[in-house]
Design a protein around this motif. Structure first.
Motif, mmCIF file in Angstrom:
data_model
loop_
_atom_site.group_PDB
_atom_site.id
_atom_site.type_symbol
_atom_site.label_atom_id
_atom_site.label_comp_id
_atom_site.label_asym_id
_atom_site.label_seq_id
_atom_site.Cartn_x
_atom_site.Cartn_y
_atom_site.Cartn_z
ATOM 1 N N THR A 1 0.795 -1.230 0.000
ATOM 2 C CA THR A 1 0.000 0.000 0.000
ATOM 3 C C THR A 1 0.828 1.282 0.000
ATOM 4 N N TYR A 2 1.938 1.287 0.753
ATOM 5 C CA TYR A 2 2.628 2.563 0.970
ATOM 6 C C TYR A 2 3.563 2.983 -0.168
ATOM 7 N N GLY A 3 3.649 2.148 -1.179
ATOM 8 C CA GLY A 3 4.379 2.555 -2.381
ATOM 9 C C GLY A 3 5.861 2.803 -2.154
ATOM 10 N N ALA A 4 6.456 2.099 -1.175
ATOM 11 C CA ALA A 4 7.905 2.223 -0.912
ATOM 12 C C ALA A 4 8.300 3.651 -0.536
ATOM 13 N N ARG A 5 7.374 4.333 0.105
ATOM 14 C CA ARG A 5 7.593 5.746 0.427
ATOM 15 C C ARG A 5 8.837 5.968 1.291
ATOM 16 N N ASP A 6 9.079 5.063 2.250
ATOM 17 C CA ASP A 6 10.243 5.264 3.127
ATOM 18 C C ASP A 6 11.556 5.163 2.359
ATOM 19 N N SER A 7 11.552 4.353 1.315
ATOM 20 C CA SER A 7 12.737 4.264 0.467
ATOM 21 C C SER A 7 12.986 5.612 -0.215
ATOM 22 N N GLY A 8 11.923 6.182 -0.777
ATOM 23 C CA GLY A 8 12.045 7.486 -1.447
ATOM 24 C C GLY A 8 12.476 8.582 -0.486
ATOM 25 N N LEU A 9 11.925 8.529 0.726
ATOM 26 C CA LEU A 9 12.291 9.568 1.701
ATOM 27 C C LEU A 9 13.754 9.422 2.111
ATOM 28 N N ASP A 10 14.229 8.191 2.195
ATOM 29 C CA ASP A 10 15.642 7.994 2.555
ATOM 30 C C ASP A 10 16.579 8.417 1.424
ATOM 31 N N VAL A 11 16.143 8.218 0.184
ATOM 32 C CA VAL A 11 16.946 8.727 -0.944
ATOM 33 C C VAL A 11 17.038 10.246 -0.820
ATOM 34 N N ARG A 12 15.918 10.876 -0.541
ATOM 35 C CA ARG A 12 15.910 12.346 -0.400
ATOM 36 C C ARG A 12 16.847 12.780 0.724
ATOM 37 N N LYS A 13 16.858 12.017 1.815
ATOM 38 C CA LYS A 13 17.721 12.358 2.956
ATOM 39 C C LYS A 13 19.199 12.297 2.549
#
Ligand code: FNR
Length: 184
Positions: A118-130
């Protein structure tokens, strides 16, 4: 004639049947002819080790050169254990070193994530941004694209509904504008 926009494409999954690769292919197909895409291959990169900083590793040289030459980098990636996959983190680390030779500095970067959940790998994207913030990249802020239930969106031929196509096209248009070759 204006110069093409050179995009380095990073797929965070090494999996042959990767859904992220399929979405990346759909987005590439939506880009105008003025865009030249070159994929950055992650599969043969040894795990980064600081001891290599004073050695010549051919695969490291290749990806650093590709990233340096790109007007912008598009990362399309899954999430592994609530963060980005190791292969993606590895190329980020390789590009960030040796110290003071960080290829990510001022580089235009955008990230799209996709997951069957469901969450669309959002935490992965946020960590890339970090990581990109730490490396002083010029991160594309909006639109944010985290593709949830992504496996269900793809049919047997790897196509998506018209609605999803339009959604991806909005991102692609914004990305191509963002990536636009400033030297024109
Ligand atoms: C996953 N998967 C996963 N999915 C997710 O949404 N959040 C997560 O934290 C994880 N963690 C995770 C760890 C590991 C080691 C694997 C192998 C997988 C599932 C993942 O989203 C799924 O396998 C996708 O299909 C991976 O994307 P590609 O390879 O199809 O592009």
């Amino acid at each position: 004639m204006s110069a093409p926009t050179n995009i380095a494409l990073i797929i965070g999954s090494l999996r042959t049947e990767s859904i992220n690769r399929k979405f990346a292919e759909l987005m590439v197909a939506q880009m105008p002819e003025s865009v030249v895409i070159e994929e950055v291959n992650l599969a043969d990169l040894p795990i980064y080790n600081q001891d290599y900083d004073d050695k010549v590793i051919d695969s490291y040289e290749r990806v650093r050169k590709q990233l340096k030459a790109a007007d912008a980098v598009l990362i399309v990636t899954p999430e592994h254990n609530r963060t980005m996959p190791a292969a993606l983190k590895n190329v980020i680390d390789i590009g960030s070193r040796p110290y003071k030779e960080n290829v990510w500095a001022a580089k235009k970067v955008a990230v799209v994530t996709a997951s069957p959940s469901t969450y669309g790998a959002r935490d992965s994207g946020l960590d890339v941004r970090k990581s990109m913030q730490m490396l002083a990249a010029q991160m594309m802020i909006s639109p944010e694209v985290y593709l949830g239930n992504a496996a269900d969106s793809l049919d047997e031929d790897g196509n998506v509904s018209e609605r999803t196509q339009k959604y991806l096209q909005r991102f692609v248009d914004a990305f191509v504008l963002f990536a636009g070759n400033d030297s024109e």
